[in-house]
Design an enzyme around this catalytic site. Sequence first.
Site, PDB file in Angstrom:
ATOM      1  N   LYS A  34     -13.116  -0.395   6.470  1.00  0.00           N
ATOM      2  CA  LYS A  34     -13.759  -1.155   5.395  1.00  0.00           C
ATOM      3  C   LYS A  34     -14.816  -2.105   5.931  1.00  0.00           C
ATOM      4  O   LYS A  34     -15.942  -2.121   5.448  1.00  0.00           O
ATOM      5  CB  LYS A  34     -12.696  -1.939   4.610  1.00  0.00           C
ATOM      6  CG  LYS A  34     -11.456  -1.147   4.228  1.00  0.00           C
ATOM      7  CD  LYS A  34     -11.761  -0.179   3.129  1.00  0.00           C
ATOM      8  CE  LYS A  34     -10.642   0.739   2.690  1.00  0.00           C
ATOM      9  NZ  LYS A  34      -9.413   0.936   3.353  1.00  0.00           N
ATOM     10  N   ASP A  93      -0.555  -5.554   9.190  1.00  0.00           N
ATOM     11  CA  ASP A  93      -1.591  -4.565   8.887  1.00  0.00           C
ATOM     12  C   ASP A  93      -2.816  -5.322   8.394  1.00  0.00           C
ATOM     13  O   ASP A  93      -2.765  -5.966   7.339  1.00  0.00           O
ATOM     14  CB  ASP A  93      -1.056  -3.624   7.796  1.00  0.00           C
ATOM     15  CG  ASP A  93      -2.084  -2.582   7.359  1.00  0.00           C
ATOM     16  OD1 ASP A  93      -3.157  -2.491   7.996  1.00  0.00           O
ATOM     17  OD2 ASP A  93      -1.808  -1.868   6.376  1.00  0.00           O
ATOM     18  N   TRP A 130       0.868  -1.184   0.000  1.00  0.00           N
ATOM     19  CA  TRP A 130       0.000   0.000   0.000  1.00  0.00           C
ATOM     20  C   TRP A 130       0.903   1.233   0.000  1.00  0.00           C
ATOM     21  O   TRP A 130       1.800   1.349   0.859  1.00  0.00           O
ATOM     22  CB  TRP A 130      -0.859  -0.041   1.259  1.00  0.00           C
ATOM     23  CG  TRP A 130      -1.851   1.075   1.415  1.00  0.00           C
ATOM     24  CD1 TRP A 130      -2.715   1.549   0.471  1.00  0.00           C
ATOM     25  CD2 TRP A 130      -2.090   1.833   2.609  1.00  0.00           C
ATOM     26  NE1 TRP A 130      -3.474   2.559   1.009  1.00  0.00           N
ATOM     27  CE2 TRP A 130      -3.115   2.745   2.309  1.00  0.00           C
ATOM     28  CE3 TRP A 130      -1.550   1.827   3.897  1.00  0.00           C
ATOM     29  CZ2 TRP A 130      -3.601   3.643   3.260  1.00  0.00           C
ATOM     30  CZ3 TRP A 130      -2.033   2.707   4.833  1.00  0.00           C
ATOM     31  CH2 TRP A 130      -3.049   3.614   4.513  1.00  0.00           C
ATOM     32  N   ALA A 142      -6.451  -4.560   7.270  1.00  0.00           N
ATOM     33  CA  ALA A 142      -7.386  -3.477   6.955  1.00  0.00           C
ATOM     34  C   ALA A 142      -8.638  -3.982   6.249  1.00  0.00           C
ATOM     35  O   ALA A 142      -9.545  -3.194   5.979  1.00  0.00           O
ATOM     36  CB  ALA A 142      -6.682  -2.430   6.083  1.00  0.00           C
TER      37      ALA A 142
HETATM   38  C1  LIG Z   1      -3.387  -1.923   3.322  1.00  0.00           C
HETATM   39  C2  LIG Z   1      -4.067  -0.819   4.041  1.00  0.00           C
HETATM   40  N1  LIG Z   1      -3.712  -0.546   5.298  1.00  0.00           N
HETATM   41  C3  LIG Z   1      -4.282   0.441   5.998  1.00  0.00           C
HETATM   42  C4  LIG Z   1      -5.264   1.218   5.443  1.00  0.00           C
HETATM   43  C5  LIG Z   1      -5.783   2.335   6.312  1.00  0.00           C
HETATM   44  O1  LIG Z   1      -7.109   2.516   6.359  1.00  0.00           O
HETATM   45  P1  LIG Z   1      -7.770   3.630   7.295  1.00  0.00           P
HETATM   46  O2  LIG Z   1      -6.724   4.497   7.874  1.00  0.00           O
HETATM   47  O3  LIG Z   1      -8.690   4.352   6.397  1.00  0.00           O
HETATM   48  O4  LIG Z   1      -8.481   2.839   8.363  1.00  0.00           O
HETATM   49  C6  LIG Z   1      -5.664   0.995   4.131  1.00  0.00           C
HETATM   50  C7  LIG Z   1      -6.688   1.840   3.492  1.00  0.00           C
HETATM   51  O5  LIG Z   1      -6.869   1.919   2.322  1.00  0.00           O
HETATM   52  C8  LIG Z   1      -5.052  -0.056   3.406  1.00  0.00           C
HETATM   53  O6  LIG Z   1      -5.391  -0.337   2.153  1.00  0.00           O
END
Ligand SMILES: Cc1ncc(COP(=O)(O)O)c(C=O)c1O
Length: 393
Positions: A242, A207, A127, A209
């Site tokens: 999500k 991570d 990401w 998500a």
């Molecule tokens: C791989 C990954 N990690 C973390 C996040 C963080 O999401 P948020 O900060 O919106 O909860 C995202 C969001 O797109 C993601 O794709």
Amino acid sequence: MFETLKPAAPDGILALMSLYRDDPRAGKIDLGVGVYRDESGGTPVMRAVREAERRLHESQATKTYLGLAGDVAFNGLMIGLVFGGDADRARLRAAQTPGGTGALRMLADLIRLARPDATVWAPDPTWPNHLPILRAAGLKIASFPYYDAATGITFDAAIESLKGAAAGDVVLLHGCCHNPTGADLSLDQWAALADFMAGRGLVPFVDIAYQGFGQGLDEDAAGLRLMAGKAPEMLVAASCSKNFSVYRDRAGAAILLGRDAAQADTAFSQLLGVGRGIWSMPPDHAAACVRIVLEDAALRADWQAELEAVRTRMLDLRRDFAEALRRASNSDRFDFIAGQRGMFSRLGLTQEQVRRLRDEHGVYIVGDSRFNVAGLPGDRLDELAARVVSVLA
Ligand SMILES: Cc1ncc(COP(=O)(O)O)c(C=O)c1O
């Protein structure tokens, strides 16, 4: 003082969104932005979350501070959601954060406090925000090869590369639904990686998500749980953006696993200090809603049912799009899309082909050819597949 600054590089996905908005073509298709879309193109508030908001509105008597860790009941529920019923709670501590990003940043700062010389090894690709978050915490970053468009996950090459990591280094992993590739480690690979990392003193930083978007809520956390069973120490950044569809309200959890309860307490006290220096206390609303949903059996069941419908819809779209591409290309080149999981995959196009897809056909995908599965128009897949195939020549 501002005269010393140069404009920041524009965010690729936000730039793509504005190009899409300004495109007058009626048949344009947006597969760029990373939020879930239903069949009408919207991102609705989930039923159980809406009901939780109603209850919160009626019952909340104060908005006074909750404390540095946020909503303690939420934190306990998040440990259960991520680590499951067998979670080693004596060694686990969680702090509520503004989204998964907040958790990543908080944990990155904790790494910097605990081991300023540690290198964080990130998968390539990953990401795009991972690297700026780690950099902002002042950490050294290295990458290990994760995925090859022709052959899929490059597990052996990853292990080979990680042999260059020093004891105490940290390895960043995607719990499930790898963004941007949609290619997840098998459980055998998680087990082998967990043994390798434990043997070399490498610390997992997972991570997660998209829990519930891939194979199911428990299935998506199975690799992470397996890792937790073998790792003396571990860090996990969990996002509710999500799977509870609370993107803008910002809920997530920074979770740490210590060698024992005393070490976990010490590390947690430092983690809370990190939060104190950034946002002091996390925002409450979405975390309170998540807590209400997870605490109430009926609401929890309804949330799971709605999440399951989201998951299976994306699986159906993956299957149908792969079939449409098979018909259009007369090849199995895109079959991998059906076997990958989560909201993203890469088509495997060059930047020039991605540009042509946008300019000539009004199809918007990210520059590395990542597309949002949830944005696929279910009733126009053959038309979309024909547009994709036309830029291959
Ligand atoms: C791989 C990954 N990690 C973390 C996040 C963080 O999401 P948020 O900060 O919106 O909860 C995202 C969001 O797109 C993601 O794709």
